[in-house]
Design an enzyme around this catalytic site. Structure first.
Site, PDB file in Angstrom:
ATOM      1  N   GLY A  14       0.427  -0.941  -0.035  1.00 35.41           N
ATOM      2  CA  GLY A  14       0.014   0.478  -0.431  1.00 35.41           C
ATOM      3  C   GLY A  14       0.656   1.625  -0.022  1.00 35.41           C
ATOM      4  O   GLY A  14       2.308   1.422   0.330  1.00 35.41           O
ATOM      5  N   LEU A  16       1.262   3.750   2.366  1.00 38.23           N
ATOM      6  CA  LEU A  16       2.011   4.180   3.281  1.00 38.23           C
ATOM      7  C   LEU A  16       3.007   2.586   3.514  1.00 38.23           C
ATOM      8  O   LEU A  16       4.209   2.903   3.658  1.00 38.23           O
ATOM      9  CB  LEU A  16       1.174   3.859   4.641  1.00 38.23           C
ATOM     10  CG  LEU A  16       1.341   4.054   6.557  1.00 38.23           C
ATOM     11  CD1 LEU A  16       3.001   5.358   6.812  1.00 38.23           C
ATOM     12  CD2 LEU A  16       0.738   3.551   7.093  1.00 38.23           C
ATOM     13  N   ASP A  39      -1.411 -12.364   4.232  1.00 38.66           N
ATOM     14  CA  ASP A  39      -2.832 -11.449   4.290  1.00 38.66           C
ATOM     15  C   ASP A  39      -3.158 -12.290   6.251  1.00 38.66           C
ATOM     16  O   ASP A  39      -2.836 -12.908   6.641  1.00 38.66           O
ATOM     17  CB  ASP A  39      -3.644 -12.991   3.871  1.00 38.66           C
ATOM     18  CG  ASP A  39      -4.751 -12.835   3.886  1.00 38.66           C
ATOM     19  OD1 ASP A  39      -5.643 -11.934   4.844  1.00 38.66           O
ATOM     20  OD2 ASP A  39      -5.913 -12.994   2.936  1.00 38.66           O
ATOM     21  N   ALA A  71      -4.780  -2.260   5.702  1.00 40.89           N
ATOM     22  CA  ALA A  71      -6.424  -2.322   6.600  1.00 40.89           C
ATOM     23  C   ALA A  71      -7.627  -2.346   4.895  1.00 40.89           C
ATOM     24  O   ALA A  71      -6.748  -2.431   3.817  1.00 40.89           O
ATOM     25  CB  ALA A  71      -6.481  -1.066   6.635  1.00 40.89           C
ATOM     26  N   TYR A  72      -8.335  -2.688   5.546  1.00 44.70           N
ATOM     27  CA  TYR A  72      -9.293  -2.872   4.625  1.00 44.70           C
ATOM     28  C   TYR A  72     -10.117  -0.849   4.535  1.00 44.70           C
ATOM     29  O   TYR A  72     -10.345  -0.717   5.445  1.00 44.70           O
ATOM     30  CB  TYR A  72     -10.800  -3.209   4.501  1.00 44.70           C
ATOM     31  CG  TYR A  72     -11.689  -3.668   3.929  1.00 44.70           C
ATOM     32  CD1 TYR A  72     -11.996  -4.914   2.805  1.00 44.70           C
ATOM     33  CD2 TYR A  72     -12.588  -2.374   3.536  1.00 44.70           C
ATOM     34  CE1 TYR A  72     -12.991  -4.948   2.522  1.00 44.70           C
ATOM     35  CE2 TYR A  72     -13.344  -2.504   2.982  1.00 44.70           C
ATOM     36  CZ  TYR A  72     -13.734  -3.470   2.018  1.00 44.70           C
ATOM     37  OH  TYR A  72     -15.019  -3.604   1.403  1.00 44.70           O
ATOM     38  N   THR A  73      -9.864  -0.428   3.375  1.00 43.38           N
ATOM     39  CA  THR A  73     -10.095   1.132   3.654  1.00 43.38           C
ATOM     40  C   THR A  73     -10.690   1.227   2.461  1.00 43.38           C
ATOM     41  O   THR A  73     -10.973   2.772   1.933  1.00 43.38           O
ATOM     42  CB  THR A  73      -8.900   1.733   3.045  1.00 43.38           C
ATOM     43  OG1 THR A  73      -8.515   1.473   1.688  1.00 43.38           O
ATOM     44  CG2 THR A  73      -7.975   1.981   4.460  1.00 43.38           C
ATOM     45  N   TYR A 136     -16.436   1.354   8.514  1.00 45.06           N
ATOM     46  CA  TYR A 136     -15.166   0.981   8.191  1.00 45.06           C
ATOM     47  C   TYR A 136     -14.544   1.648   9.735  1.00 45.06           C
ATOM     48  O   TYR A 136     -13.495   1.192  10.331  1.00 45.06           O
ATOM     49  CB  TYR A 136     -14.406   1.800   7.469  1.00 45.06           C
ATOM     50  CG  TYR A 136     -12.967   2.484   6.919  1.00 45.06           C
ATOM     51  CD1 TYR A 136     -12.207   2.017   7.396  1.00 45.06           C
ATOM     52  CD2 TYR A 136     -12.608   3.529   7.772  1.00 45.06           C
ATOM     53  CE1 TYR A 136     -10.735   2.290   7.322  1.00 45.06           C
ATOM     54  CE2 TYR A 136     -11.489   4.344   7.819  1.00 45.06           C
ATOM     55  CZ  TYR A 136     -10.684   3.613   7.573  1.00 45.06           C
ATOM     56  OH  TYR A 136      -9.336   3.996   7.350  1.00 45.06           O
ATOM     57  N   LYS A 140     -12.544  -0.461  12.501  1.00 46.52           N
ATOM     58  CA  LYS A 140     -11.119   0.336  12.617  1.00 46.52           C
ATOM     59  C   LYS A 140     -11.483   0.473  14.326  1.00 46.52           C
ATOM     60  O   LYS A 140     -10.216  -0.391  14.903  1.00 46.52           O
ATOM     61  CB  LYS A 140     -10.538   1.416  12.073  1.00 46.52           C
ATOM     62  CG  LYS A 140     -10.612   1.490  10.763  1.00 46.52           C
ATOM     63  CD  LYS A 140      -9.235   0.414  10.583  1.00 46.52           C
ATOM     64  CE  LYS A 140      -7.933   1.351  10.388  1.00 46.52           C
ATOM     65  NZ  LYS A 140      -6.404   0.589  10.722  1.00 46.52           N
TER      66      LYS A 140
END
Length: 297
Positions: A14, A16, A39, A71-73, A136, A140
């Site tokens: 990703g 970041l 994963d 993360a799932y963003t 989301y 988080k």
């Protein structure tokens, strides 16, 4: 003499994760696997990766640290796919934290401004009450609880409005729209703190060095963003300016005029006090970071 680090970065493909790997110094050995390689929803992969990190650090005489950037963003998609979002944003960090606790590896977990309700009138402090208004944000927040309650030596770092050189983000979207549309309407009643991933990556590596040296902050939740605040419309106009385009081509609209599946915080500015009080280097103002982003192209 700086402590030698061996850092595992789940979510390494990703924007970041890539910047963390790119900024690593010779004294920092970074392993940044993407989700295809690690994963975080797969317990076996997590246990093996953290175990390999601990073994590698022992063999090289370095200090192991995990920085979780996985993360799932997809904020809107999470509204109809909360189960998957929960698996990545909450279950994954829970397993990762448990693995870190068992191998005595410190964990730095990246979280978001979306854990707050967005109804404040001044910047949020880490101790402020949570109240996520989206799937989301809920997932988080659950991830934060999982990490902090795991028994691992752990820190949660909340950030906001990320953009970087790789991956989709708001800055890239605005640049594309500038070249294809005469005008663009952008919401002007949502305010937050844009953060360049390169600056955040530098901050996370500084924190990792402190943690590895046994000098981790006493506060376990920290906020780290580029300084200042702006609306999405103001941010878009700044992007247009850096592109050499007329910022007046960005037209303000309200959230009601631009409905989305997931509710967005109206105000999600994060206070820099916790980062500064931990004697960590404050990030520069968001507009300076944006200028540096374009200068680096």
């Amino acid at each position: 003499m700086p402590v030698r680090l061996t850092v595992l970065v789940p979510g390494g493909s990703g924007q970041l994760g890539r910047d963390i790997a790119a900024l690593a110094s010779p004294s920092v050995d970074v392993v940044a696997p993407g989700s295809a390689e690690l994963d975080v929803t797969m317990t076996g992969q997590v246990l093996a990766s953290v175990g390999a990190l601990a073994d590698r650090a022992r063999e090289t005489g370095s200090a192991p640290v995990v920085i979780n950037a996985a993360a799932y963003t997809a904020v809107d998609a999470a509204e109809t796919d909360e189960e998957r979002a929960f698996a990545v944003n909450a279950d994954g960090p829970r397993v990762l934290a448990a693995a870190c606790a068992s191998r005595r590896v410190p964990l730095i977990h990246v979280s978001t401004d979306y854990v707050f309700p967005g109804d404040a009138s001044s910047p949020y402090e880490p101790s402020d009450e949570l109240g996520p208004r989206s799937a989301y944000g809920r997932t988080k927040a659950a991830g934060e609880d999982a990490v902090l309650g795991s028994g691992a030596s752990s820190w949660v770092v909340r950030t906001s409005w990320l953009y970087g050189k790789s991956g989709p983000n708001f800055v890239k979207t605005m640049a594309k729209l500038e070249s294809t549309r005469e005008t663009v309407s952008v919401v002007d009643d949502q305010v937050g703190g844009p953060t360049w991933t390169a600056d955040l990556a530098a901050g996370l590596l500084e924190l990792a060095s402190r943690v590895a040296a046994g000098d981790g902050p006493e506060r376990r939740i920290l906020h780290c963003t580029n300084a200042g605040a702006v609306s999405w419309c103001g941010f878009a106009r700044a992007v247009f300016t850096h592109l050499g385009a007329d910022p007046a081509r960005v037209k303000p609209c309200t959230t009601a005029e631009f409905p989305r599946p997931a509710a967005r915080p109206a105000y999600s500015v994060l206070s820099p006090n916790s980062w500064r009080e931990a004697w960590l280097t404050p990030l520069r103002p968001w507009d300076e970071a944006l200028a540096a982003y374009f200068a680096a192209e």
